[in-house]
Each structure stands twice: as structure tokens, then as C-alpha cells.
Write an enzyme that holds these catalytic residues in place. Structure first.
Site, PDB file in Angstrom:
ATOM      1  N   HIS A  62    -112.381  17.828 -92.565  1.00 26.89           N
ATOM      2  CA  HIS A  62    -112.472  16.661 -91.682  1.00 26.89           C
ATOM      3  C   HIS A  62    -112.018  17.064 -90.292  1.00 26.89           C
ATOM      4  O   HIS A  62    -111.519  18.177 -90.084  1.00 26.89           O
ATOM      5  CB  HIS A  62    -111.669  15.480 -92.241  1.00 26.89           C
ATOM      6  CG  HIS A  62    -110.192  15.676 -92.352  1.00 26.89           C
ATOM      7  ND1 HIS A  62    -109.611  16.680 -93.103  1.00 26.89           N
ATOM      8  CD2 HIS A  62    -109.150  14.978 -91.811  1.00 26.89           C
ATOM      9  CE1 HIS A  62    -108.296  16.587 -93.042  1.00 26.89           C
ATOM     10  NE2 HIS A  62    -107.994  15.573 -92.245  1.00 26.89           N
ATOM     11  N   HIS A  64    -109.640  16.028 -88.248  1.00 25.77           N
ATOM     12  CA  HIS A  64    -108.259  15.965 -87.749  1.00 25.77           C
ATOM     13  C   HIS A  64    -107.874  17.358 -87.252  1.00 25.77           C
ATOM     14  O   HIS A  64    -108.235  18.374 -87.863  1.00 25.77           O
ATOM     15  CB  HIS A  64    -107.293  15.504 -88.846  1.00 25.77           C
ATOM     16  CG  HIS A  64    -107.216  14.011 -88.970  1.00 25.77           C
ATOM     17  ND1 HIS A  64    -106.789  13.378 -90.118  1.00 25.77           N
ATOM     18  CD2 HIS A  64    -107.482  13.018 -88.068  1.00 25.77           C
ATOM     19  CE1 HIS A  64    -106.808  12.051 -89.918  1.00 25.77           C
ATOM     20  NE2 HIS A  64    -107.230  11.818 -88.702  1.00 25.77           N
ATOM     21  N   ASP A  66    -105.313  19.236 -87.335  1.00 26.82           N
ATOM     22  CA  ASP A  66    -104.607  20.229 -88.162  1.00 26.82           C
ATOM     23  C   ASP A  66    -105.565  20.934 -89.133  1.00 26.82           C
ATOM     24  O   ASP A  66    -105.155  21.853 -89.853  1.00 26.82           O
ATOM     25  CB  ASP A  66    -103.416  19.615 -88.914  1.00 26.82           C
ATOM     26  CG  ASP A  66    -103.775  18.457 -89.826  1.00 26.82           C
ATOM     27  OD1 ASP A  66    -104.629  17.643 -89.427  1.00 26.82           O
ATOM     28  OD2 ASP A  66    -103.209  18.356 -90.929  1.00 26.82           O
TER      29      ASP A  66
HETATM   30 ZN   LIG Z   1    -106.122  14.447 -91.977  1.00 27.31          ZN
HETATM   31 ZN   LIG Z   2    -104.066  17.205 -92.578  1.00 26.53          ZN
END
Ligand SMILES: [Zn+2]
Ligand SMILES: [Zn+2]
Length: 302
Positions: A62, A64, A66
């Protein structure tokens, strides 16, 4: 074919306690597959003396940061290393646009092709099927569209039992017929493929599930696999908060591993509030005995 998984990063959102954000290198035969690419991933390749150039596929769960902020740096370093081999990047809808905007803004001129495959994170389907392995995406429940990935090695061709070749004095034509699953006529009756063939190697399977709330139904998709990596961001005293934030607890990861009858569970993605991850491992061990923490630099054979 050998299959192994090396952990490059397994912390949650913040790099903390010497831990990096998510990244793993899965090697299936000659295929080097990067799974997620958090910030610092290319430094981890250098630290553990792994080859960036050998990476053929990159799977992103995904968007995000990180899980993806290491990707622009990783890809542009490959330009400086004069890569010419194409690379395949698989991720949720939006990854292509995100990367192309970064490349445009930073005037990156590529020496190699990038093929993007965008996934529908709502439903599971086979998204890659090559001669060595298949990959299915696993819909996950998170704050933004997110999917995991299920990698399955393909069965290799069966071999003829050496003792059968010797016993019947099989010639090359007969061996090919048996390998093609055909019976052959012998002086004293027939020889069947079932009797003559065996599989030298059992195909391995690996599922990567991060980030997600607890999804009990996942166990059907990943039934009996060899290795499961599942996020365990919190201990069970944060069960409600975990669900609100699109994450799981160590107990939930363990329950899923148990329900799916997987051989081994790796947990990771701990909240930065946990300097010591042992309590997460201990909580998981209460439910599923073959649990380990996905420590960076560790390689797990499948
Ligand atoms: Zn996430
Ligand atoms: Zn994460």
C-alpha cells in the site's frame, strides 16, 4: 529450487530502536523479489550485501510511506548502476501515478523499462503467473487500499525413479512417455506413471500480510502455507485501538496462523512504543507455537 526470505525492515511507521520500516527480499530460484520498500531499503541491501541489480519484481502492499518511501531512491540508484533489465512493479492503483510524478519532478531518466501492474485491493486474483511461481493478491483491511501477496512456487517436473529405470532398462523414448503421464507397455504388463514417477521437491508458499486489521476470513486463502508474515503492531490490551487504526495484535496474528494451519508465523511491524518485541512474541506463542519475530538481517528458508 530454493526459496528464502530475508528481512530488511520490520518496524511500523517510525524508524525506531534500530529498526527500519517494512522491506523483505524473497528469493525463489533465480527470481529476487522485493516486498515493500520502506525508507532506507537500499541501505539495508548494502548492509546485508544483497544485490539490488538482481531484483526482478517489486511488490508494494500500500502507499503509506513506511512501505513505499524507499522506492524512488531504490529505482534511481539502479540507473546509476546502469541497469538495462526491465523491472516489474506491482501495487495498488495509484502507484504508477505516484512514481511517475516523482520521476518527472526529479528529472529521472531511466536506462531500463518499468512495467507497472496495479492491483484491485478489493478482490483476490492471480496477478502474476510465470514459469517459476504464481502470485495472488490478498485483500486487506487498512486505512487506505491495501493488499497482501501470496507467493506459490510451481511444482517442478516429476522425475523417474532411478531404480525403475534400472529394473526395466527403460530407453529415452519410454522415459519421455512416462514423464508425459503416459503408460508404457512392457513385456510383462504395463508400467504406469504413478509407479515410475516421483516429485523431488515440494513447492513452497509464502504469504505477506501487512498492514491490516484482523481478518479471520483470511485463513481460507492462506490455508496450509509454509510461511506467513503477519503484522502484529500491538499487544492484545490494544485490541480496540488496533482495529480503529487498521492494525492487528500479536494474538490475532497467531490466531490466524493457527486457523490457517500454516507451518510457521513471522510477526513484525511493531509499534514504536515497544522497544522490546519479546512481549509480542510471547503473546503469539500462547496461541501458535511456531512463531518468530522478523528480525532484520535474518533469513528464513521456506
Ligand atoms: Zn499502513
Ligand atoms: Zn505500515
Amino acid at each position: 529450487m530454493n526459496a528464502s526470505l530475508t528481512i530488511l525492515g520490520s518496524n511500523s511507521a517510525l524508524p525506531a530502536h534500530g529498526r527500519h520500516p517494512s522491506a523483505q527480499l524473497l528469493i525463489i530460484g533465480k527470481n529476487h523479489i522485493l516486498i515493500d520498500c520502506g525508507e532506507g531499503t537500499q541501505f539495508q541491501f548494502n548492509k546485508y550485501r544483497l544485490s539490488k541489480m538482481k531484483v526482478s519484481h517489486i511488490f508494494i502492499s500500500h502507499l503509506h510511506g513506511d512501505h513505499v518511501f524507499g522506492l524512488p531512491g531504490f529505482l534511481t540508484s539502479l540507473i546509476l548502476l546502469s541497469r538495462t533489465e526491465p523491472i516489474i512493479i506491482i501495487g495498488p492503483v495509484g502507484i504508477k501515478r505516484m512514481m511517475e510524478q516523482i520521476f518527472e519532478a526529479t528529472s529521472a531518466h531511466f536506462t531500463y523499462e518499468i512495467d507497472f501492474i496495479e492491483t484491485d485491493t478489493e478482490k483476490s486474483s492471480i496477478i502474476l503467473d510465470n514459469e517459476n511461481f504464481t502470485v495472488e493478491n490478498i485483500p486487506l483491511k487498512h486505512k487506505i487500499p491495501c493488499n497482501g501477496y501470496l507467493f506459490r512456487e510451481k511444482p517442478r517436473q516429476k522425475n523417474i525413479r532411478p531404480e525403475i529405470i534400472e529394473k526395466y532398462g527403460l530407453n529415452p523414448v519410454q522415459i519421455i512417455s512416462l514423464k508425459n503421464n503416459e503408460k508404457i507397455q512392457m513385456d510383462k504388463g504395463e508400467l504406469t506413471p504413478e509407479e515410475a514417477l516421483y516429485i523431488k521437491h515440494t513447492p513452497k508458499s509464502y504469504a505477506y500480510c501487512s498492514d491490516t486489521s484482523y481478518l479471520p476470513g483470511l485463513s481460507e486463502l492462506i490455508q496450509d502455507i509454509d510461511l506467513l508474515y503477519h503484522e502484529a503492531t500491538y499487544l492484545k490490551d490494544f485490541t480496540i485501538k488496533a482495529a480503529e487504526r487498521g492494525h492487528s495484535t500479536a494474538s490475532q496474528a497467531a490466531q490466524l496462523a493457527k486457523d490457517a494451519n500454516v507451518k510457521k508465523l513471522l510477526i513484525g511491524h511493531p509499534s514504536s512504543k515497544y522497544a522490546d518485541v519479546q512481549p509480542l512474541v510471547d503473546e503469539s506463542l500462547e496461541i501458535f507455537s511456531n512463531t518468530e519475530f522478523a528480525f532484520e538481517g535474518k533469513t528464513f528458508e521456506l
